[in-house]
Design an enzyme around this catalytic site. Structure first.
Site, short mmCIF file in Angstrom:
data_model
loop_
_atom_site.label_atom_id
_atom_site.label_comp_id
_atom_site.label_asym_id
_atom_site.label_seq_id
_atom_site.Cartn_x
_atom_site.Cartn_y
_atom_site.Cartn_z
N LYS A 8 -8.44 -3.33 -6.31
CA LYS A 8 -8.51 -1.93 -6.75
C LYS A 8 -8.09 -1.81 -8.20
O LYS A 8 -8.79 -1.21 -9.02
CB LYS A 8 -7.59 -1.08 -5.87
CG LYS A 8 -7.34 0.32 -6.41
CD LYS A 8 -6.41 1.12 -5.53
CE LYS A 8 -4.95 0.98 -5.84
NZ LYS A 8 -4.46 1.69 -7.02
N ASN A 9 -6.92 -2.37 -8.52
CA ASN A 9 -6.38 -2.16 -9.86
C ASN A 9 -7.21 -2.86 -10.94
O ASN A 9 -7.23 -2.42 -12.09
CB ASN A 9 -4.92 -2.61 -9.93
CG ASN A 9 -4.00 -1.63 -9.20
OD1 ASN A 9 -4.44 -0.54 -8.81
ND2 ASN A 9 -2.75 -2.01 -9.03
N ARG A 34 6.80 7.99 -14.68
CA ARG A 34 5.55 7.34 -15.08
C ARG A 34 4.85 8.02 -16.28
O ARG A 34 3.74 8.52 -16.17
CB ARG A 34 4.57 7.26 -13.90
CG ARG A 34 5.17 6.58 -12.72
CD ARG A 34 4.14 6.34 -11.64
NE ARG A 34 3.37 5.14 -11.87
CZ ARG A 34 2.39 4.73 -11.07
NH1 ARG A 34 2.05 5.45 -10.03
NH2 ARG A 34 1.75 3.63 -11.33
N CYS A 67 0.52 8.46 -7.81
CA CYS A 67 1.59 8.38 -6.81
C CYS A 67 2.89 8.97 -7.35
O CYS A 67 3.20 8.82 -8.53
CB CYS A 67 1.85 6.92 -6.44
SG CYS A 67 0.63 6.22 -5.34
N ARG A 81 -6.67 5.36 -0.49
CA ARG A 81 -6.81 5.12 -1.93
C ARG A 81 -6.89 3.63 -2.22
O ARG A 81 -7.50 3.21 -3.20
CB ARG A 81 -5.60 5.70 -2.69
CG ARG A 81 -5.51 7.20 -2.65
CD ARG A 81 -4.38 7.68 -3.51
NE ARG A 81 -4.52 7.14 -4.88
CZ ARG A 81 -3.60 7.21 -5.80
NH1 ARG A 81 -2.45 7.78 -5.55
NH2 ARG A 81 -3.81 6.71 -7.00
N ASP A 94 4.35 -3.59 -6.18
CA ASP A 94 3.39 -3.06 -5.20
C ASP A 94 3.49 -3.75 -3.84
O ASP A 94 2.79 -3.36 -2.90
CB ASP A 94 1.96 -3.18 -5.73
CG ASP A 94 1.66 -2.14 -6.80
OD1 ASP A 94 2.49 -1.24 -7.01
OD2 ASP A 94 0.58 -2.23 -7.43
#
Ligand code: UD1
Length: 422
Positions: free
Chosen positions: A22-23, A123, A118, A401, A309
């Protein structure tokens, strides 16, 4: 709203295919903005975050065509119509900020809403903005938007020295630097496999990049980039998550497509905890044979360290490990929101600031729990697999997600798990 119902207790055995990251995909997709020629990404994951990036790119006038059921993404920014990334899309996903660098590099200006994502700490995006400033852009924060303008003649190559490691800011700087005039040196760059994957894709598009995977990346700007076809690297976080499943329940699971170099620090912790990880021809095989895991201490760090993560999922394992483990979260503040939910399942956890002390219990008990973010939600599913009785994980939109067909993949290994309507 969907929820996931898990009936715990079954040992897991079988194989799980690991999807593209995903990232990585979220940083590869904006690379389309750098060129008027087609970019094709293969091995793309089918996730709602990818759909959000698709919507964002389409709102700028890019074409994004999912082929083979979304496994392949055909992108083209031949006729971009806008450089305005709207709040309504950006607020759903922090990675939206990654359109800033490419838009600025190719068009000389961009308006990007400040992102959401999130709820794991403040952030901010200051490092992204500083990187663009270093390349000569003027940044103006107004009405919740970053209004960015490149100098006449375009972005200039520069030395960008990050005060600490940021994956996203490194990606934004790298994307922008490919079309900047002259040489850019990114110091204290992130070394994540997703950065290496981005650099490889950009190189296929004609970019001149050296040093990805180390702390210093050099980019010699070119005047234009061309199209390319690029396979998205394996998702090391999905990989690590499924490696933990048999570690919690017992049994043997082979993660197809898994690579040790992507999860070395994490696999070393599993080994310390008494979980066997072996490389096979097709991926990584994980076995828990002799009773529960042992307690281990974990500190999250930028790659190649233990990934933040995977912290929530690792905590799920440590809840039933023998002894007391200490988990230190060094990347994000406020990333222990799964702890109170795990405690509702009988876990013994003490959180003080960025440190969680977990004392293993014999057995977790199923309970209704609430997912608070993407990785927290999957940690609750893992805990549910090992718990006695039923666990109902609510708010699973977080899960969608980042995890594709999670219930199918786990069910194929013998888990009792289904998606239900509340
Ligand atoms: C990426 C990953 C995310 C992962 C994280 C750390 C994507 C889409 N997301 O997020 O899953 O958890 O890396 O491995 O790839 N920071 C600032 N200012 C900035 C940028 C970051 O202070 O301008 C801080 C953050 O708040 C955080 C730390 O730096 O405390 C690291 O964040 P960063 O590496 O940038 O994470 P993301 O790229 O957002």
């Amino acid at each position: 709203m969907d929820a996931i119902l898990v009936r715990g207790g079954a040992e897991l055995n079988g194989e799980i295919p690991i999807a593209g990251a995903k990232n990585a995909c979220l940083t590869l997709m904006p690379a389309t903005l750098l060129t008027d020629q087609p970019l094709t990404l293969t091995n793309a994951p089918r996730l709602s975050d990818i759909l959000t990036m698709t919507t964002l790119l389409q709102s700028l006038g890019a074409e994004v065509q999912p082929l083979q059921g979304g496994r392949v993404l055909a992108l083209s920014s031949h006729d971009l119509t806008s450089q305005h990334a709207d709040y309504d899309i950006v607020r759903k996903m922090r990675a939206s900020i990654l359109v800033l660098g490419p838009l600025l590099a190719r068009y000389g200006h961009a308006e990007v809403s400040l992102p959401g994502g999130c709820a794991i700490g403040a952030r901010p995006v200051d490092l992204h903005l500083k990187a663009m400033e270093a390349m000569g852009a003027q940044m103006d924060l107004r009405d919740g938007y970053v209004h960015a303008t490149a100098p006449a003649g375009g972005l200039r190559g520069a030395v960008i020295e990050f005060p600490f490691v940021s994956v996203g800011a490194t990606e934004n700087a790298l994307l922008a630097a490919t079309l900047a005039r002259g040489t850019t040196e990114i110091r204290n760059a992130a070394r994540e496999p997703e950065i290496v994957d981005l650099a490889q894709c950009l190189r296929r598009m004609g970019a001149q990049i050296e040093g990805e995977g180390t702390s210093t990346i050099s980019v010699q700007g070119v005047t234009q980039l061309s199209g390319a076809t690029h396979p998205v690297v394996t998702d090391r976080i999905e990989l690590g998550t499924y490696m933990l499943a048999p570690a919690l329940t017992g049994g043997t699971v082979e993660c197809i497509g898994g690579r040790m170099d992507l999860v070395a620090a994490f696999a070393a912790k599993l080994d310390e905890a008494g979980i066997e990880v072996t490389e096979t021809e097709r991926g990584l095989r994980v076995t828990r044979k002799n009773g529960p895991a042992r307690a281990v201490n974990v500190v999250t760090e930028p790659f190649p360290g233990f990934p933040t993560d995977l912290q929530a999922q690792m905590m799920a394992l440590l809840c039933t490990a023998g002894g007391t483990s200490v988990l230190e979260e060094r990347i994000f503040e406020n990333r222990f929101m799964h702890a109170p939910e795990l405690m509702r399942m009988g876990a013994k956890i003490d959180v003080h600031g960025g440190t969680a002390t977990v004392t293993g219990v014999d057995r977790l008990r199923g309970a209704p729990v609430m997912a608070t973010d993407l990785r927290a939600s999957v940690s609750l599913i893992l805990a549910g697999l090992a718990a006695e009785g039923e666990t109902l994980v609510k708010r699973v939109y977080h899960l969608d997600r980042g995890y594709e067909r999670v219930e199918e993949k786990l069910r194929a290994c013998g888990a009792s798990i289904e998606r239900v309507k509340e």
